[in-house]
Scaffold this motif. Structure first.
Motif, PDB file in Angstrom:
ATOM      1  N   SER A 177      -0.017   7.049   0.259  1.00  0.00           N
ATOM      2  CA  SER A 177      -0.014   8.282  -0.529  1.00  0.00           C
ATOM      3  C   SER A 177      -1.366   8.992  -0.534  1.00  0.00           C
ATOM      4  O   SER A 177      -1.513  10.015  -1.183  1.00  0.00           O
ATOM      5  N   PHE A 233      -2.649  10.950  -7.984  1.00  0.00           N
ATOM      6  CA  PHE A 233      -2.111  10.058  -9.012  1.00  0.00           C
ATOM      7  C   PHE A 233      -2.954  10.125 -10.289  1.00  0.00           C
ATOM      8  O   PHE A 233      -2.425  10.194 -11.402  1.00  0.00           O
ATOM      9  N   THR A 234      -4.286  10.132 -10.138  1.00  0.00           N
ATOM     10  CA  THR A 234      -5.187  10.202 -11.298  1.00  0.00           C
ATOM     11  C   THR A 234      -5.026  11.526 -12.031  1.00  0.00           C
ATOM     12  O   THR A 234      -5.018  11.574 -13.269  1.00  0.00           O
ATOM     13  N   GLU A 278      -1.838  11.450 -14.029  1.00  0.00           N
ATOM     14  CA  GLU A 278      -1.975  10.630 -15.237  1.00  0.00           C
ATOM     15  C   GLU A 278      -2.703  11.398 -16.339  1.00  0.00           C
ATOM     16  O   GLU A 278      -2.343  11.299 -17.520  1.00  0.00           O
ATOM     17  N   GLN A 334       5.230  13.246  -6.069  1.00  0.00           N
ATOM     18  CA  GLN A 334       4.143  13.492  -5.115  1.00  0.00           C
ATOM     19  C   GLN A 334       4.731  13.702  -3.719  1.00  0.00           C
ATOM     20  O   GLN A 334       5.585  12.930  -3.288  1.00  0.00           O
ATOM     21  N   GLY A 388       4.106  -1.693 -12.147  1.00  0.00           N
ATOM     22  CA  GLY A 388       3.803  -0.781 -11.046  1.00  0.00           C
ATOM     23  C   GLY A 388       4.942   0.142 -10.674  1.00  0.00           C
ATOM     24  O   GLY A 388       4.768   1.035  -9.836  1.00  0.00           O
ATOM     25  N   LEU A 413       7.399   3.208 -11.445  1.00  0.00           N
ATOM     26  CA  LEU A 413       7.316   4.412 -12.272  1.00  0.00           C
ATOM     27  C   LEU A 413       8.587   5.248 -12.132  1.00  0.00           C
ATOM     28  O   LEU A 413       9.283   5.192 -11.111  1.00  0.00           O
ATOM     29  N   LYS A 446       9.700   5.304  -8.293  1.00  0.00           N
ATOM     30  CA  LYS A 446       8.453   5.461  -7.547  1.00  0.00           C
ATOM     31  C   LYS A 446       7.550   4.282  -7.842  1.00  0.00           C
ATOM     32  O   LYS A 446       7.829   3.493  -8.747  1.00  0.00           O
ATOM     33  N   ASN A 494       3.402   2.736  -8.107  1.00  0.00           N
ATOM     34  CA  ASN A 494       1.944   2.868  -8.119  1.00  0.00           C
ATOM     35  C   ASN A 494       1.399   1.913  -7.049  1.00  0.00           C
ATOM     36  O   ASN A 494       1.409   0.693  -7.228  1.00  0.00           O
ATOM     37  N   GLU A 495       0.953   2.467  -5.923  1.00  0.00           N
ATOM     38  CA  GLU A 495       0.547   1.648  -4.778  1.00  0.00           C
ATOM     39  C   GLU A 495      -0.709   0.837  -5.046  1.00  0.00           C
ATOM     40  O   GLU A 495      -1.039  -0.066  -4.281  1.00  0.00           O
ATOM     41  N   ASP A 496      -1.425   1.149  -6.130  1.00  0.00           N
ATOM     42  CA  ASP A 496      -2.592   0.332  -6.498  1.00  0.00           C
ATOM     43  C   ASP A 496      -2.165  -0.999  -7.113  1.00  0.00           C
ATOM     44  O   ASP A 496      -2.959  -1.943  -7.185  1.00  0.00           O
TER      45      ASP A 496
END
Length: 708
Positions: free
Chosen positions: A225, A308-309, A312, A332, A371, A373, A489, A491-493
């Motif tokens: 992403s 992403f940030t 948020e 996204q 993780g 969403l 979806k 969160n790839e982190d």
């Protein structure tokens, strides 16, 4: 902007290629060698023009990949010609002999690269259509480069390089240092490697197995992403909410977006009455209650925070919900071809009651996974409606059919076209409607008279009753079954699509007994990843087979061909996997595409090396001496071809001329893959070549003893 980024990186790469060539080769020779780059580029662009191919992100990426390779064949020819000049041959003799000596291995090495890229042109699915433009530029440029190398370069070397240039080159401090220090040192290293060849070869095999194990522990993301510059805020109000009211409800989101700096959020547009990813989106939703805000971010390289940030922070401004809006989702838009959502589970059955029970369980489970969403489903309840349930016995007794009743109700509500008036250039319909009918009254509807075949008027209340319910806005069917799709979806982190789908598959086994009337089907990114990997694996196998055939034709020796294939390519694979691991990046589709491309590039050094070994042995050298002599002779061209390929690609990988995150994986994998692959090849391949000699000698002695 993206073309400018790639163009800047291309120019930086070209500068470094020229700089490195001029440090070791005579300055004039370096520039003559580099002539092949613009020649091949311009010829490729003419080819693009004649075939109707545009200059875009992918074709430019192909040209960047090939920028360092274009001089590889020229370097081998130039270095060999230069070596003959240093041995005392005339300019013309050295140009002819130097080119003739290496034309076969050069052709083979270029063809292996072409063969590695060719299967990418025929990959299936959306990925195949998407990435075919990368190999198109590479293959065309390599063909034109090969022509320049054999028919133009020798003439330039013979006519423009004087004896004085050769003498100057010998006096160059770096060239002098290379000849007096680096080459002898490498020769001593190879002698020690050959003495411990089984230890070196065995260690490399263990390292390869450890690397494959490491790869299984790394996450795989089809398209990461990073570099997202557009996202959508999709909202949904309560059914029946007027358009003007919905416009007022989204004001808080618009006000929150206005708080962001123009360095991050450059613009946004709001659409009410429509919700879709693109004009061809099959899940397009229309109606006053639907809407979306398209948010446009500045380029990823111009801001410190990711999409992403930013999302948020926007959520913290807006809150979890807005009164009047029952749903808000943030979508996204990734680069690359259109792929499904990270989690997409299709639940199919005959009854929506059974399906929705399973859907509720799936959504509840996904919300517990760290993780994951924005868990959602595709079941869309429509507006409130009145269903007229006709009593078939009463209708038959009154001599009325469902068609007649339906037509009468339609006529009461909409009227019927009785005739039309034709004017000069238009036709106007005359619509007849029921006078005084109140279409918003249930009482009026039930008192509606329905004429039967005998001309009698029967009130609707005698034939039917009303049932208040809600309809379904979207019916989704797969394999003749109703389907509702649960999506989410990631969160790839924190996690990735593969890991979440793996957990979901385990849970599905439990649901099979709990909900026996429904079936489960995985789609989205997981399905796309599987199809892409299968297509990529086929391309890789075809490339390996093609390279193997070329090697056999070149050396007329199956064992040497197999040795090159099964030594160099695993070394390249190791290099790519460790590159991604050390950079803290997941394996991606384009990164693995770099491995396929690398297969054709990394064998080149071994091809020329084996060619010189065979030549030395034909001249009477012993097995060990031939390997040592050939490796020392080929160290300089191996270094030059490797380093020029690497510096041509790495500016794009690290964004020295501007960063485009989408193309980073293939540039990173191919650049460092070539570098570390070549380094390992110069150490490990001579050891494996000596082991092959041992095996051949052993079987030859055993065979001879058998027939004595």
């Amino acid at each position: 902007r993206r073309l400018n980024v790639l163009s800047n990186n291309m120019l930086i790469g070209l500068f470094f290629v020229l700089l490195i060539l001029s440090l070791i080769l005579p300055t004039k020779v370096a520039f003559i060698t580099a002539v092949g780059i613009p020649f091949a580029f311009f010829a490729t662009i003419i080819y693009f023009l004649t075939t109707g191919t545009s200059l875009n992100l992918l074709t430019m990426m192909g040209l960047i990949i090939v920028i360092g390779m274009l001089v590889d064949d020229a370097i081998v020819v130039t270095e060999n010609v230069q070596r003959h000049r240093e041995d005392g041959l005339s300019t013309e003799e050295s140009a002819i002999k130097g080119t003739q000596q290496v034309w076969a291995p050069i052709t083979a090495s270029v063809m292996t690269t072409i063969v590695a890229f060719t299967p990418m042109l025929f990959m299936s699915g959306i990925m195949g259509k998407f990435i075919k433009f990368i190999p198109l530029g590479v293959i065309a440029a390599l063909f034109f480069s090969l022509y320049e190398c054999f028919f133009i370069l020798p003439h330039h070397l013979a006519r423009w390089i004087s004896t004085k240039d050769v003498e100057k080159a010998k006096k160059k401090s770096l060239a002098k240092y290379w000849n007096q220090r680096v080459t002898p040192l490498y020769g001593r290293l190879i002698e020690k490697v050959l003495q411990r060849r089984y230890l070196v070869s065995g260690s490399s095999f263990v390292l390869f197995l450890a690397t494959l194990f490491l790869a299984t522990k790394m996450s795989f993301i089809l398209f990461p992403s990073g570099g997202i510059e557009i996202f959508q805020i999709r909202f949904e109000a309560n059914t029946g909410t007027p358009l003007k009211k919905v416009i007022q409800l989204v004001r808080p989101i618009e006000n929150a977006l206005s708080q962001f700096s123009k360095k991050e959020v450059t613009d946004f547009t709001t659409q009410v009455g429509l919700q879709q990813s693109d004009p061809g989106d099959p899940n397009t939703k229309r109606g006053n209650e639907y809407g979306q805000i398209n948010v446009y971010l500045s380029p990823a390289t111009n801001r410190d925070r990711t999409a992403f940030t930013i999302i948020e922070e926007l959520k913290s401004y807006v809150g979890d919900s807005i009164k009047g809006l029952k749903k808000i989702n943030y979508v996204q838009k990734k680069g690359g071809p259109p792929v499904g959502k990270p989690v997409s589970l299709g639940i199919r059955g005959k009854s929506y009651k059974d399906i929705l029970n399973a859907v509720a369980s799936a959504k509840t489970f996904l919300k517990t996974v760290d993780g994951v969403l924005e868990v959602d489903d595709s079941y869309l309840v429509g507006k409130s409606e009145l269903q007229i349930k006709v009593n078939p016995v009463e209708a038959a007794a009154a001599s009325l059919s469902l068609e007649t009743i339906g037509n009468s109700i339609r006529a009461a509500y909409e009227g019927v076209v009785a005739t039309s008036i034709r004017k000069l250039d238009e036709e106007i319909d005359i619509r007849v409607s029921l006078d005084g009918f109140k279409n918003n009254s249930e009482k009026s509807l039930m008192s509606l008279p329905i004429p039967n075949l005998q001309g009698n008027l029967i009130p609707l209340s005698r034939l039917a009753h009303l049932q208040k319910t809600k309809g379904i806005s979207l019916y989704e069917h797969e394999n003749n079954k109703r389907q509702v799709r649960v999506t989410a979806k990631i969160n790839e982190d924190i996690t990735n699509s593969t890991a979440v789908n793996k957990l979901l598959r385990k849970q599905v086994k439990k649901w099979n007994s709990q909900y026996p009337k429904v079936n489960y089907f995985f789609g989205g990114e997981g399905k796309d990843s599987k199809e892409s990997m299968q297509s990529l694996a086929k391309a890789f196998l075809i490339a390996l087979f093609g390279i193997f055939m070329i090697l056999i034709l070149t050396f007329k020796n199956v064992l040497q061909a197999a040795l090159i294939l099964f030594t160099t390519i695993p070394l390249g694979v190791m290099a790519v996997i460790w590159t991604f691991y050390l950079h803290g990046k997941p394996l991606t589709f384009l990164g693995l595409l770099g491995i396929v491309a690398l297969a054709g590039v990394i064998v080149n050094n071994a091809i020329v090396l084996v060619s010189f070994v065979n030549e030395e042995r034909a001249g009477g050298a012993t097995l060990t001496a031939s390997i040592i002599t050939a490796t020392k002779m080929r160290l300089r061209p191996i270094f030059l071809t490797t380093i020029t390929t690497v510096v041509g690609i790495l500016p794009t990988a690290y964004g020295w001329g501007g960063l485009d995150p989408f193309v980073v994986p293939i540039a990173l994998g191919l650049g460092w893959g070539v570098f570390f692959g070549a380094f390992l090849t110069t150490i490990i391949f001579p050891a494996n070549l000596a082991i092959l000699d041992d095996l051949q000698s052993f079987w030859q002695k055993k065979w001879q003893a058998k027939f004595k």
